[in-house]
Write a protein that holds these residues in place. Structure first.
Motif, PDB file in Angstrom:
ATOM      1  N   LYS A 280     -84.870 -24.922 108.091  1.00 27.49           N
ATOM      2  CA  LYS A 280     -84.245 -26.092 107.466  1.00 27.49           C
ATOM      3  C   LYS A 280     -85.292 -27.109 107.019  1.00 27.49           C
ATOM      4  O   LYS A 280     -85.180 -27.694 105.937  1.00 27.49           O
ATOM      5  CB  LYS A 280     -83.257 -26.741 108.430  1.00 27.49           C
ATOM      6  N   ARG A 281     -86.328 -27.329 107.836  1.00 28.46           N
ATOM      7  CA  ARG A 281     -87.370 -28.297 107.455  1.00 28.46           C
ATOM      8  C   ARG A 281     -88.064 -27.862 106.169  1.00 28.46           C
ATOM      9  O   ARG A 281     -88.282 -28.679 105.272  1.00 28.46           O
ATOM     10  CB  ARG A 281     -88.384 -28.487 108.579  1.00 28.46           C
ATOM     11  N   PHE A 282     -88.403 -26.570 106.064  1.00 28.48           N
ATOM     12  CA  PHE A 282     -89.027 -26.106 104.824  1.00 28.48           C
ATOM     13  C   PHE A 282     -88.078 -26.276 103.643  1.00 28.48           C
ATOM     14  O   PHE A 282     -88.468 -26.794 102.604  1.00 28.48           O
ATOM     15  CB  PHE A 282     -89.465 -24.638 104.949  1.00 28.48           C
ATOM     16  N   GLU A 283     -86.844 -25.847 103.824  1.00 25.32           N
ATOM     17  CA  GLU A 283     -85.879 -25.861 102.726  1.00 25.32           C
ATOM     18  C   GLU A 283     -85.556 -27.274 102.247  1.00 25.32           C
ATOM     19  O   GLU A 283     -85.446 -27.524 101.042  1.00 25.32           O
ATOM     20  CB  GLU A 283     -84.599 -25.163 103.169  1.00 25.32           C
ATOM     21  N   THR A 284     -85.419 -28.216 103.161  1.00 24.83           N
ATOM     22  CA  THR A 284     -84.937 -29.549 102.786  1.00 24.83           C
ATOM     23  C   THR A 284     -86.022 -30.615 102.667  1.00 24.83           C
ATOM     24  O   THR A 284     -85.755 -31.673 102.082  1.00 24.83           O
ATOM     25  CB  THR A 284     -83.884 -30.048 103.797  1.00 24.83           C
ATOM     26  N   LYS A 285     -87.202 -30.368 103.204  1.00 28.40           N
ATOM     27  CA  LYS A 285     -88.237 -31.407 103.198  1.00 28.40           C
ATOM     28  C   LYS A 285     -89.581 -30.913 102.676  1.00 28.40           C
ATOM     29  O   LYS A 285     -90.130 -31.456 101.728  1.00 28.40           O
ATOM     30  CB  LYS A 285     -88.406 -31.987 104.591  1.00 28.40           C
ATOM     31  N   THR A 286     -90.133 -29.888 103.314  1.00 25.27           N
ATOM     32  CA  THR A 286     -91.512 -29.479 103.040  1.00 25.27           C
ATOM     33  C   THR A 286     -91.715 -29.027 101.600  1.00 25.27           C
ATOM     34  O   THR A 286     -92.706 -29.405 100.967  1.00 25.27           O
ATOM     35  CB  THR A 286     -91.947 -28.365 104.010  1.00 25.27           C
ATOM     36  N   LEU A 287     -90.808 -28.211 101.074  1.00 23.49           N
ATOM     37  CA  LEU A 287     -91.007 -27.685  99.719  1.00 23.49           C
ATOM     38  C   LEU A 287     -91.117 -28.800  98.674  1.00 23.49           C
ATOM     39  O   LEU A 287     -91.922 -28.704  97.745  1.00 23.49           O
ATOM     40  CB  LEU A 287     -89.891 -26.708  99.350  1.00 23.49           C
ATOM     41  N   ALA A 288     -90.337 -29.849  98.809  1.00 18.47           N
ATOM     42  CA  ALA A 288     -90.411 -30.967  97.857  1.00 18.47           C
ATOM     43  C   ALA A 288     -91.758 -31.677  97.965  1.00 18.47           C
ATOM     44  O   ALA A 288     -92.331 -32.087  96.948  1.00 18.47           O
ATOM     45  CB  ALA A 288     -89.268 -31.944  98.103  1.00 18.47           C
ATOM     46  N   ILE A 289     -92.271 -31.812  99.163  1.00 20.07           N
ATOM     47  CA  ILE A 289     -93.577 -32.461  99.344  1.00 20.07           C
ATOM     48  C   ILE A 289     -94.670 -31.561  98.763  1.00 20.07           C
ATOM     49  O   ILE A 289     -95.600 -32.042  98.108  1.00 20.07           O
ATOM     50  CB  ILE A 289     -93.829 -32.797 100.826  1.00 20.07           C
TER      51      ILE A 289
END
Length: 108
Positions: free
Chosen positions: A20-29
């Motif tokens: 979930k962290r990758f999908e919702t936060k990390t990828l955008a950063i």
């Protein structure tokens, strides 16, 4: 191109939180810093059911050093990490390898 394979071993029961962290936060950063992902995978069959494996594509080692360094220093990343770990750590261990494609690889 070079590729980086990173494997995240989740704290038991926390693999959905890493995903979930990758999908919702990390990828955008990463997008903000020009970091290109080349695939994400969970283990379907095998010994490592609590692993998230992913690949990053880099133009060169210098490209990786620059972009990864700015990402790791980004306050937005630090805030996202803190938010997703407010109930405790979600990653037990990270391993990575930098890979060079062979001359006959379908990925160059």
């Amino acid at each position: 191109m070079i590729y980086e394979m990173r494997v995240y071993e989740a704290v038991p029961g926390r693999l959905p939180d890493i995903v979930k962290r990758f999908e919702t936060k990390t990828l955008a950063i990463w997008e903000k810093h020009g970091i290109k992902q080349a695939g994400f995978f969970t283990t379907m069959v095998g010994d490592h059911s609590q692993h998230l494996t992913y690949f990053l594509a880099w133009e060169s080692l210098a490209d990786r050093e620059k972009k990864w360094g700015t990402f790791m220093a980004d306050p937005e990343w630090h805030a996202a990490r803190a938010e997703t770990e407010k109930n405790g750590p979600i990653v037990a261990r990270v391993s990575n390898q930098l890979l060079a494609p062979t001359a006959f690889s379908s990925v160059k």
